[in-house]
Write an enzyme that holds these catalytic residues in place. Structure first.
Site, PDB file in Angstrom:
ATOM      1  N   GLY A   1       0.002   1.835  -7.322  1.00  0.00           N
ATOM      2  CA  GLY A   1      -0.974   2.190  -8.356  1.00  0.00           C
ATOM      3  C   GLY A   1      -0.690   3.577  -8.898  1.00  0.00           C
TER       4      GLY A   1
ATOM      5  N   GLY B   1      -4.721  -4.192  -3.700  1.00  0.00           N
ATOM      6  CA  GLY B   1      -5.671  -3.098  -3.894  1.00  0.00           C
ATOM      7  C   GLY B   1      -4.868  -1.871  -4.264  1.00  0.00           C
TER       8      GLY B   1
ATOM      9  CB  THR C   1      -9.528  -6.416   3.764  1.00  0.00           C
ATOM     10  OG1 THR C   1      -8.450  -5.597   4.203  1.00  0.00           O
ATOM     11  CG2 THR C   1      -8.977  -7.579   2.954  1.00  0.00           C
TER      12      THR C   1
ATOM     13  NE  ARG D   1      -7.260  -6.946   6.627  1.00  0.00           N
ATOM     14  CZ  ARG D   1      -6.312  -7.869   6.495  1.00  0.00           C
ATOM     15  NH1 ARG D   1      -5.971  -8.616   7.523  1.00  0.00           N
ATOM     16  NH2 ARG D   1      -5.697  -8.031   5.346  1.00  0.00           N
TER      17      ARG D   1
ATOM     18  CG  ASP E   1      -1.817  -1.253   1.242  1.00  0.00           C
ATOM     19  OD1 ASP E   1      -2.232  -1.710   0.173  1.00  0.00           O
ATOM     20  OD2 ASP E   1      -2.049  -1.780   2.347  1.00  0.00           O
TER      21      ASP E   1
ATOM     22  N   GLY F   1       5.729  11.980  -3.800  1.00  0.00           N
ATOM     23  CA  GLY F   1       4.280  12.209  -3.884  1.00  0.00           C
ATOM     24  C   GLY F   1       3.844  13.221  -2.840  1.00  0.00           C
TER      25      GLY F   1
ATOM     26  CD  GLN G   1       0.249  -9.098  -2.966  1.00  0.00           C
ATOM     27  OE1 GLN G   1       0.708  -9.656  -3.939  1.00  0.00           O
ATOM     28  NE2 GLN G   1      -0.979  -8.636  -2.966  1.00  0.00           N
TER      29      GLN G   1
ATOM     30  N   GLY H   1       0.407  14.178  -2.850  1.00  0.00           N
ATOM     31  CA  GLY H   1      -1.049  14.036  -2.835  1.00  0.00           C
ATOM     32  C   GLY H   1      -1.420  12.829  -3.680  1.00  0.00           C
TER      33      GLY H   1
HETATM   34  P1  GDP Z   1      -0.750   0.362  -3.555  1.00  0.00           P
HETATM   35  O1  GDP Z   1      -1.390  -0.898  -3.090  1.00  0.00           O
HETATM   36  O2  GDP Z   1       0.735   0.354  -3.368  1.00  0.00           O
HETATM   37  O3  GDP Z   1      -1.119   0.730  -4.961  1.00  0.00           O
HETATM   38  O4  GDP Z   1      -1.311   1.521  -2.613  1.00  0.00           O
HETATM   39  P2  GDP Z   1      -2.837   1.720  -2.128  1.00  0.00           P
HETATM   40  O5  GDP Z   1      -3.640   2.228  -3.251  1.00  0.00           O
HETATM   41  O6  GDP Z   1      -3.319   0.515  -1.415  1.00  0.00           O
HETATM   42  O7  GDP Z   1      -2.652   2.812  -0.990  1.00  0.00           O
HETATM   43  C1  GDP Z   1      -2.026   4.024  -1.250  1.00  0.00           C
HETATM   44  C2  GDP Z   1      -2.988   5.169  -0.908  1.00  0.00           C
HETATM   45  O8  GDP Z   1      -2.280   6.365  -0.863  1.00  0.00           O
HETATM   46  C3  GDP Z   1      -4.070   5.378  -1.958  1.00  0.00           C
HETATM   47  O9  GDP Z   1      -5.238   5.827  -1.315  1.00  0.00           O
HETATM   48  C4  GDP Z   1      -3.481   6.460  -2.855  1.00  0.00           C
HETATM   49  O10 GDP Z   1      -4.479   7.223  -3.525  1.00  0.00           O
HETATM   50  C5  GDP Z   1      -2.772   7.292  -1.838  1.00  0.00           C
HETATM   51  N1  GDP Z   1      -1.582   8.010  -2.311  1.00  0.00           N
HETATM   52  C6  GDP Z   1      -0.609   7.606  -3.177  1.00  0.00           C
HETATM   53  N2  GDP Z   1       0.370   8.520  -3.250  1.00  0.00           N
HETATM   54  C7  GDP Z   1       0.019   9.516  -2.412  1.00  0.00           C
HETATM   55  C8  GDP Z   1       0.642  10.748  -2.011  1.00  0.00           C
HETATM   56  O11 GDP Z   1       1.744  11.102  -2.437  1.00  0.00           O
HETATM   57  N3  GDP Z   1      -0.038  11.516  -1.087  1.00  0.00           N
HETATM   58  C9  GDP Z   1      -1.251  11.147  -0.571  1.00  0.00           C
HETATM   59  N4  GDP Z   1      -1.836  11.945   0.319  1.00  0.00           N
HETATM   60  N5  GDP Z   1      -1.858  10.006  -0.928  1.00  0.00           N
HETATM   61  C10 GDP Z   1      -1.223   9.204  -1.823  1.00  0.00           C
HETATM   62  P1  IMO Z   2      -1.000  -4.209  -2.277  1.00  0.00           P
HETATM   63  O1  IMO Z   2      -0.616  -4.731  -3.639  1.00  0.00           O
HETATM   64  C1  IMO Z   2      -0.901  -4.783   2.030  1.00  0.00           C
HETATM   65  C2  IMO Z   2      -1.010  -8.916   3.494  1.00  0.00           C
HETATM   66  C3  IMO Z   2      -2.245  -9.362   4.265  1.00  0.00           C
HETATM   67  C4  IMO Z   2      -1.642 -10.365   5.218  1.00  0.00           C
HETATM   68  C5  IMO Z   2      -0.566 -11.036   4.374  1.00  0.00           C
HETATM   69  C6  IMO Z   2      -1.006 -12.369   3.755  1.00  0.00           C
HETATM   70  O2  IMO Z   2      -2.261  -3.433  -2.269  1.00  0.00           O
HETATM   71  O3  IMO Z   2       0.144  -3.494  -1.629  1.00  0.00           O
HETATM   72  P2  IMO Z   2      -2.618 -12.984   1.748  1.00  0.00           P
HETATM   73  O4  IMO Z   2      -4.092 -12.753   1.551  1.00  0.00           O
HETATM   74  O5  IMO Z   2      -1.774 -12.376   0.684  1.00  0.00           O
HETATM   75  O6  IMO Z   2      -2.273 -14.427   1.973  1.00  0.00           O
HETATM   76  O7  IMO Z   2      -2.264 -12.228   3.127  1.00  0.00           O
HETATM   77  O8  IMO Z   2      -0.249 -10.113   3.325  1.00  0.00           O
HETATM   78  N1  IMO Z   2      -1.264  -8.357   2.154  1.00  0.00           N
HETATM   79  C7  IMO Z   2      -1.184  -7.054   1.857  1.00  0.00           C
HETATM   80  N2  IMO Z   2      -0.948  -5.984   2.657  1.00  0.00           N
HETATM   81  N3  IMO Z   2      -1.059  -4.605   0.710  1.00  0.00           N
HETATM   82  C8  IMO Z   2      -1.281  -5.665  -0.102  1.00  0.00           C
HETATM   83  O9  IMO Z   2      -1.331  -5.550  -1.439  1.00  0.00           O
HETATM   84  C9  IMO Z   2      -1.388  -6.957   0.461  1.00  0.00           C
HETATM   85  N4  IMO Z   2      -1.616  -8.200  -0.023  1.00  0.00           N
HETATM   86  C10 IMO Z   2      -1.516  -9.045   1.008  1.00  0.00           C
HETATM   87  O10 IMO Z   2      -2.846  -8.281   4.927  1.00  0.00           O
HETATM   88  O11 IMO Z   2      -0.980  -9.684   6.254  1.00  0.00           O
HETATM   89 MG    MG Z   3      -2.874  -1.568  -1.757  1.00  0.00          MG
END
Ligand code: GDP
Ligand code: IMO
Ligand code: MG
Length: 426
Positions: free
Chosen positions: A17, A42, A302, A304, A13, A414, A225, A416
């Protein structure tokens, strides 16, 4: 620069993306490829204030002109795949080409049943998985009782493989977990129901991508991940069941390491983690709650709440090393705008000894206490900054200090969630 890897440098996370979207819109990208994981990911993209989330599909599905590829290393739930596609189509999104590897393994409904049952049995030792069947599908793959996408096109073979897979799984479900056995007929029928829609999408994606690279076309490998969730290099057993590190891109796509030009690690200016497992800089106080609230740290898949803590330079250096990062993309710097003093973890104290590298054993990592260096905050909204010089002096100092201690140069920062809310450094 034809082959670029974007991957998570922390616990997921980080903004992969956004990084993918930024790269895909600043230079024309021909292919965006997922190589590991499944719909446990996600990834969020914000375009003109509108938010999109992708799970199994690469976020490149939203990039006009790019073909999305689901590589052999991914575990594919056909149900999740088509639900995600349909949801995007319903929103009127123009979707580019999509190709799925014939060798990718399939997640059927029994995989998520087993995932959830196993977690329940682990009790306080549970991993906190997404419950999407990822671990059981990879376990079947490694145990050589998995079902691959190509198996769906021959009903006789499919039936044989489902029988072999359930032979073991049903014993476990009934005798260990006290659950009802899964019917072979039901699983075969479930999987066959997707064949017609799936068939035109399936190809030899390794051949496709190698040919594309031979022709000088641009391929972006979108990691899911993260390094610290890698089954080999992460905080085992609190990891996912695949290889999200750079090496996993090669096995998960069928391209050789010599073809990769850039490896970009995405890291937040602080740290988050979902699910269980060690996290040395985790905060249990008001600062943690504020990072969670201001950063909007809620899981995309999820829902969470994400655990939050300060930036960990030991983790960053480790990521730079195991992935051979050519650069970092530092995200969410804007979230730190209201702190007077920002701690950064520069090393750990483990059983009274100061260490600056990731310890060798998980036991030591569990005992690691963060050692902090403190930086002055900037106390302002930086979301309008578009160049390094636009950033307040203290934010510049913070970025430069992090770059120096993280083991690879910073490509961009980043400020925003929007694509344009980025400061490109080089
Ligand atoms: P990913 O799984 O690595 O693609 O990341 P996620 O989408 O799960 O979580 C990243 C969150 O941070 C998302 O809600 C993005 O829109 C947000 N985001 C990404 N870059 C930035 C940033 O530079 N600043 C802020 N405030 N939000 C960001
Ligand atoms: P993105 O691509 C954050 C975590 C789960 C759990 C562990 C194992 O959005 O960064 P799983 O269902 O893969 O067997 O769960 O890995 N996990 C993530 N945590 N971002 C993800 O994906 C994750 N994908 C799995 O929360 O701790
Ligand atoms: Mg994510």
């Amino acid at each position: 620069m034809p082959a670029i890897v974007v991957l998570g440098a922390q616990w997921g996370d980080e903004g992969k993306g956004k990084a993918t979207d930024l790269l895909a819109t600043s230079d024309p990208i021909d292919f965006v490829v997922r190589t590991s994981g499944g719909h446990n990911a996600g990834h969020t993209i914000v375009v003109d204030g509108e938010k999109f989330a992708t799970h199994l599909l690469p976020s490149g599905i939203l990039t006009p002109g790019a073909t999305s590829v689901i590589g052999n290393g991914v575990v594919v739930s056909p149900e999740a795949l088509f639900a995600e596609l349909d949801a995007l189509l319903e929103r009127g999104v123009e979707i580019g080409g999509l190709v799925v590897s014939a060798n990718a393994h399939v997640i059927a409904s029994y995989h998520s049943t087993i995932d959830k049952v196993t977690e329940r049995f682990l009790g306080k030792n549970q991993i906190g998985t997404t419950g999407r069947g990822i671990g059981p599908a990879y376990a079947d793959k490694i145990s050589r009782v998995g079902i691959r996408v190509a198996d769906l096109f021959d009903e006789g073979i499919l039936r044989q493989k489902v029988e072999a897979a359930l032979d073991v799984r049903n014993q476990l479900l009934a005798k260990v977990y006290n659950r009802r056995a899964v019917s072979v007929d039901a699983v075969v029928a479930e999987l066959l129901s997707y064949v017609e829609r799936l068939r035109p999408l399936v190809a030899d994606t390794s051949l496709l991508l190698n040919n594309a690279l031979d022709e000088g076309r641009t391929v972006l490998f979108e990691g899911a991940q993260a390094t610290m969730l890698d089954v080999d290099h992460g905080t085992y057993p609190f990891v996912t069941s695949s290889s999200p590190v750079a090496g996993g891109v090669c096995t998960g796509a069928g391209v050789g390491p010599t073809r990769i030009d850039r490896v970009i690690g995405v890291a937040k200016a602080y740290t988050t983690r979902v699910g269980s497992g060690p996290f040395p800089t985790e905060l249990f106080d008001e600062d943690g709650a504020n990072l969670q609230r201001i950063g909007g740290e809620i899981g995309v898949s999820t829902g969470r709440t994400r655990r939050c803590g300060w930036y960990d330079a030991v983790v960053a250096r480790y990521s730079a090393r195991v992935n051979g990062l050519t650069e970092f993309f530092l995200t969410k710097l804007d979230v730190l705008g209201s702190w007077e003093r920002i701690p950064v973890c520069v090393g750990y104290e483990i059983d009274g000894v100061r260490v600056e590298e990731m310890p060798m054993t998980q036991t030591e990592f569990h005992h690691a206490r963060p050692l902090y260096e403190f930086f002055d905050g900037w106390g302002s909204d930086i979301s309008g900054c578009r160049s390094f010089e636009d950033l307040p002096k203290n934010a510049q100092v913070y970025v430069k200090a992090l770059e120096e201690m993280s083991g690879a140069p910073f490509w961009a920062v980043g400020v925003g969630p929007g694509r344009e809310e980025t400061v490109v450094l080089r």
